[in-house]
Design an enzyme around this catalytic site. Structure first.
Site, PDB file in Angstrom:
ATOM      1  N   GLU A  87     -24.002 -37.751  20.227  1.00 55.33           N
ATOM      2  CA  GLU A  87     -23.527 -37.521  18.858  1.00 55.33           C
ATOM      3  C   GLU A  87     -24.118 -38.532  17.883  1.00 55.33           C
ATOM      4  OE1 GLU A  87     -19.231 -35.389  19.873  1.00 55.33           O
ATOM      5  OE2 GLU A  87     -19.273 -37.489  19.273  1.00 55.33           O
ATOM      6  N   HIS A 131     -17.207 -30.089  15.538  1.00 52.13           N
ATOM      7  CA  HIS A 131     -16.082 -30.053  16.476  1.00 52.13           C
ATOM      8  C   HIS A 131     -15.209 -28.805  16.304  1.00 52.13           C
ATOM      9  CE1 HIS A 131     -17.250 -34.299  16.649  1.00 52.13           C
ATOM     10  NE2 HIS A 131     -16.634 -34.359  17.801  1.00 52.13           N
TER      11      HIS A 131
END
Length: 271
Positions: free
Chosen positions: A126, A160
């Protein structure tokens, strides 16, 4: 406009990669904590973040090396992040006396697929994609520091949202719960992204934001209500929790580093 398209493209590469392998694709019976699912997704996101790194280098040139390790800035970043967890650290080390089992827990983590995903592979991939790739692209487009900090992490939060789809597959009629989960997860991932983007812009190194991300994932969200140990320990915990927030704010300056490397982004027509 191009900077938005490239940033969305990088985000799409990352999210879509999670479903590359059939074993990891969404279905009602999917268990995201199944070691096979974790392995498949870890491989996928590492490949995706590598592709994003290559594309970033092609776009802005080789002037930025995010793999340098500025020791002083890494330690200060970790120390600053730890201040907001003074309460949880008190709970873990003093109330629960987890220090007695530290090496056992460490051994378990090293052999646990969930821990590898949450503490190592997830944060690493990430930070590579959303900080080391998207942020320099925004810099190359001439964005201000403030705009980068508050706008770029929105993509991190959006990345997400796919968890909502998986949740609804498992619980088809739980729309309210899914909506609440989406709002909460998008909010705290975006706010966290503001912080790690600030760290990256201050250092232009992967490691401060990655290690802070890994540390925060290992701690989880602090307990915000309920009893912690006995009555006195509960009072101490919540006092430390509030004190930690205050210290975090008051010591913000220790993360305002002068960039450890002179990065002059090659301005390209991305707007």
């Amino acid at each position: 406009m191009r900077v938005y398209l490239i940033s969305f493209f990088f985000t799409a590469i990352y999210v879509v990669s999670l479903y590359t392998f059939p074993v990891a694709r969404p279905r009602p019976s999917l268990n995201r904590n199944d070691p096979k699912v974790i392995t498949a997704r870890c491989i996928s996101v590492l490949l995706a973040s590598s592709v994003c790194c290559i594309l970033t280098r092609l776009i802005i040139g080789p002037s930025l090396n995010v793999f340098t390790f500025p020791t002083d800035q890494v330690l200060k970043s970790l120390l600053h992040a730890a201040t907001i967890f003074i309460g949880p650290l008190y709970e873990v080390w003093i109330v629960d006396k987890e220090y007695r089992l530290f090496f056992i827990h460490l051994k378990d983590c090293l052999s646990n697929a969930i821990a590898w995903r949450n503490i190592i592979i997830g944060p690493l991939s990430e930070e590579l994609t959303f900080r080391c790739c998207i942020v320099p692209i925004c810099e190359a487009a001439g964005w201000s520091r403030l705009k980068i900090i508050f706008v770029a992490p929105l993509l991190f939060g959006m990345a997400h949202i796919h968890h909502t789809y998986e949740f609804l597959l498992a619980y088809p009629n739980a729309y309210i719960a899914a909506a609440l989960q989406t709002v909460v997860q998008f909010s705290y991932t975006t706010v966290f992204g503001w912080y790690t983007t600030h760290l990256f812009l201050s250092t232009h190194s992967l490691f401060p934001s990655f290690l802070v991300h890994a540390f925060c994932n290992s701690m989880g969200l602090p307990t915000l209500y309920g009893k912690i140990g006995n009555r006195n320990q509960t009072r101490i915990y919540y006092t430390l929790l509030l004190l930690g927030v205050l210290i975090f704010y008051m010591t913000w300056g220790i993360t305002d580093f002068n960039n450890h490397q002179d990065f002059e982004p090659r301005l390209v027509p991305l707007n």
